[in-house]
Design an enzyme around this catalytic site. Structure first.
Site, PDB file in Angstrom:
ATOM      1  N   LYS A   1       0.833  -1.203   0.000  1.00  0.00           N
ATOM      2  CA  LYS A   1       0.000   0.000   0.000  1.00  0.00           C
ATOM      3  C   LYS A   1       0.865   1.250   0.000  1.00  0.00           C
ATOM      4  O   LYS A   1       0.617   2.189  -0.768  1.00  0.00           O
ATOM      5  CB  LYS A   1      -0.929   0.012   1.218  1.00  0.00           C
ATOM      6  CG  LYS A   1      -1.946   1.150   1.196  1.00  0.00           C
ATOM      7  CD  LYS A   1      -2.560   1.410   2.555  1.00  0.00           C
ATOM      8  CE  LYS A   1      -1.620   2.213   3.427  1.00  0.00           C
ATOM      9  NZ  LYS A   1      -2.249   2.676   4.687  1.00  0.00           N
TER      10      LYS A   1
ATOM     11  N   ASP B   1      -6.533   1.259   1.297  1.00  0.00           N
ATOM     12  CA  ASP B   1      -6.494   1.440   2.743  1.00  0.00           C
ATOM     13  C   ASP B   1      -7.799   0.940   3.340  1.00  0.00           C
ATOM     14  O   ASP B   1      -8.606   0.296   2.666  1.00  0.00           O
ATOM     15  CB  ASP B   1      -6.243   2.906   3.095  1.00  0.00           C
ATOM     16  CG  ASP B   1      -7.431   3.799   2.751  1.00  0.00           C
ATOM     17  OD1 ASP B   1      -8.350   3.342   2.028  1.00  0.00           O
ATOM     18  OD2 ASP B   1      -7.456   4.964   3.199  1.00  0.00           O
TER      19      ASP B   1
END
Length: 253
Positions: A146, A164
Site C-alpha cells: 500500500k 487502505d
C-alpha cells in the site's frame, strides 16, 4: 452378492458444488464509468492529505501514517521535515531525535527505527533517491504494498491503487470491488475502473470513504452516486446534486 456398479453415479450435491467466486463488481462497466465520471467532476484534481516536499518525505509520511491519522502525522512531521528532508539529513538526525518528533504517533518507537533504516537503505542501495519501482520500494524497511502504491502514484504519477481501510470497506459496502483482503480488492478495482480514471481513482475513493461514505453512518444525502449505489443499507435514497470544484462535499466534519 456384490452390488452392480452404477456408471456415473451421482455424487452428493455438496461434493459436486464448486465454490462460487464473488463477482468483480456489482456494477456494469458503464455504471462504473459514470461513478468515476461524477467523482472527476466533483474533484478534478484530488490531492493526498499527507504533507510532504519531495518523494522522500512522502515516503516517510506514508510509513508513519500506518495506524495513525493524516492530521496527526502532519502535525508531527512539519518540524521533522524542516530539519530532515533527505535520507542523509534524516540519518544525521538520528533515531532518538526522530523519535522525539513523532512521539505523538502510534508505534512511534518502531517507526523511528524504520525511518532510519529506510534512510540507510536508500543511501546504500539507491544513491539517496526514492526508486520508482514497486518491487524495490517494498524491499525498504517498513514499506508494504500500500505504501509503495501511494508513493508511485503521488510522487511518480503511476496509475496505482493503494487500498487502505476506507477503500477496502467501500469496495465491499457498495459492491464496487468485493474482496476479503486489500490485495483482492486492489486487483478487482484495477480490473473494473476505466483506465482514464485510474490515476486519481484511489484518492477519490479515499475521500469518499473518509468524508461521505463513513463507516458508522454513511451520509448518503451528500453522495453524488447515491442513485447508482448498490449498498444493501442506505441512509437516504435521494441522490445529492453534483457540486462543483471547491464545494464542501468533502469538507471535514
Amino acid at each position: 452378492m456384490e452390488k452392480p456398479k452404477v456408471k456415473n453415479a451421482a455424487r452428493p450435491a455438496a461434493a459436486r458444488a464448486k465454490p462460487r467466486r464473488k463477482p468483480k463488481s456489482l456494477y456494469a462497466p458503464d455504471e462504473v464509468a459514470e461513478i468515476f465520471r461524477r467523482f472527476s467532476v466533483q474533484r478534478p484534481e484530488p490531492k493526498g492529505e499527507l504533507e510532504h516536499v519531495n518523494p522522500f518525505t512522502l515516503l516517510v509520511a506514508v510509513v508513519l501514517s500506518a495506524q495513525a491519522t493524516d492530521a496527526g502525522v502532519n502535525k508531527a512531521t512539519r518540524a521533522l521535515f524542516a530539519l530532515a528532508d533527505t535520507p542523509d539529513k534524516m540519518l544525521a538526525l538520528g533515531e532518538a531525535a526522530v523519535g522525539e518528533h513523532i512521539r505523538t504517533i502510534g508505534l512511534w518507537r518502531n517507526k523511528a527505527k524504520n525511518v532510519i533504516a529506510l534512510s540507510q537503505a536508500l543511501i546504500r542501495d539507491h544513491g539517496g533517491q526514492v526508486p520508482d519501482d514497486r518491487d524495490l520500494l517494498t524491499k525498504l524497511p517498513g514499506v508494504g504494498r500500500k505504501t509503495a502504491n501511494v508513493v508511485l502514484n503521488m510522487a511518480f504519477g503511476q496509475p496505482t491503487m493503494a487500498v487502505d481501510t476506507h477503500i477496502l470497506r467501500i469496495g465491499n459496502r457498495i459492491g464496487l470491488a468485493p474482496g476479503k483482503t486489500p490485495d483482492e480488492v486492489e486487483k478487482r478495482l484495477m480490473e473494473v475502473i476505466p483506465p482514464e480514471y485510474m490515476l486519481h481513482a484511489h484518492h477519490w475513493l479515499i475521500l469518499h470513504g473518509r468524508y461521505v461514505c463513513k463507516a458508522r453512518r454513511p451520509e448518503c444525502e451528500r453522495c453524488v452516486i447515491a442513485d447508482l449505489c448498490k449498498a444493501a443499507v442506505k441512509t437516504c435514497a435521494i441522490p445529492a446534486p453534483l457540486e462543483p470544484v471547491g464545494s464542501t462535499a468533502f469538507a471535514k466534519a
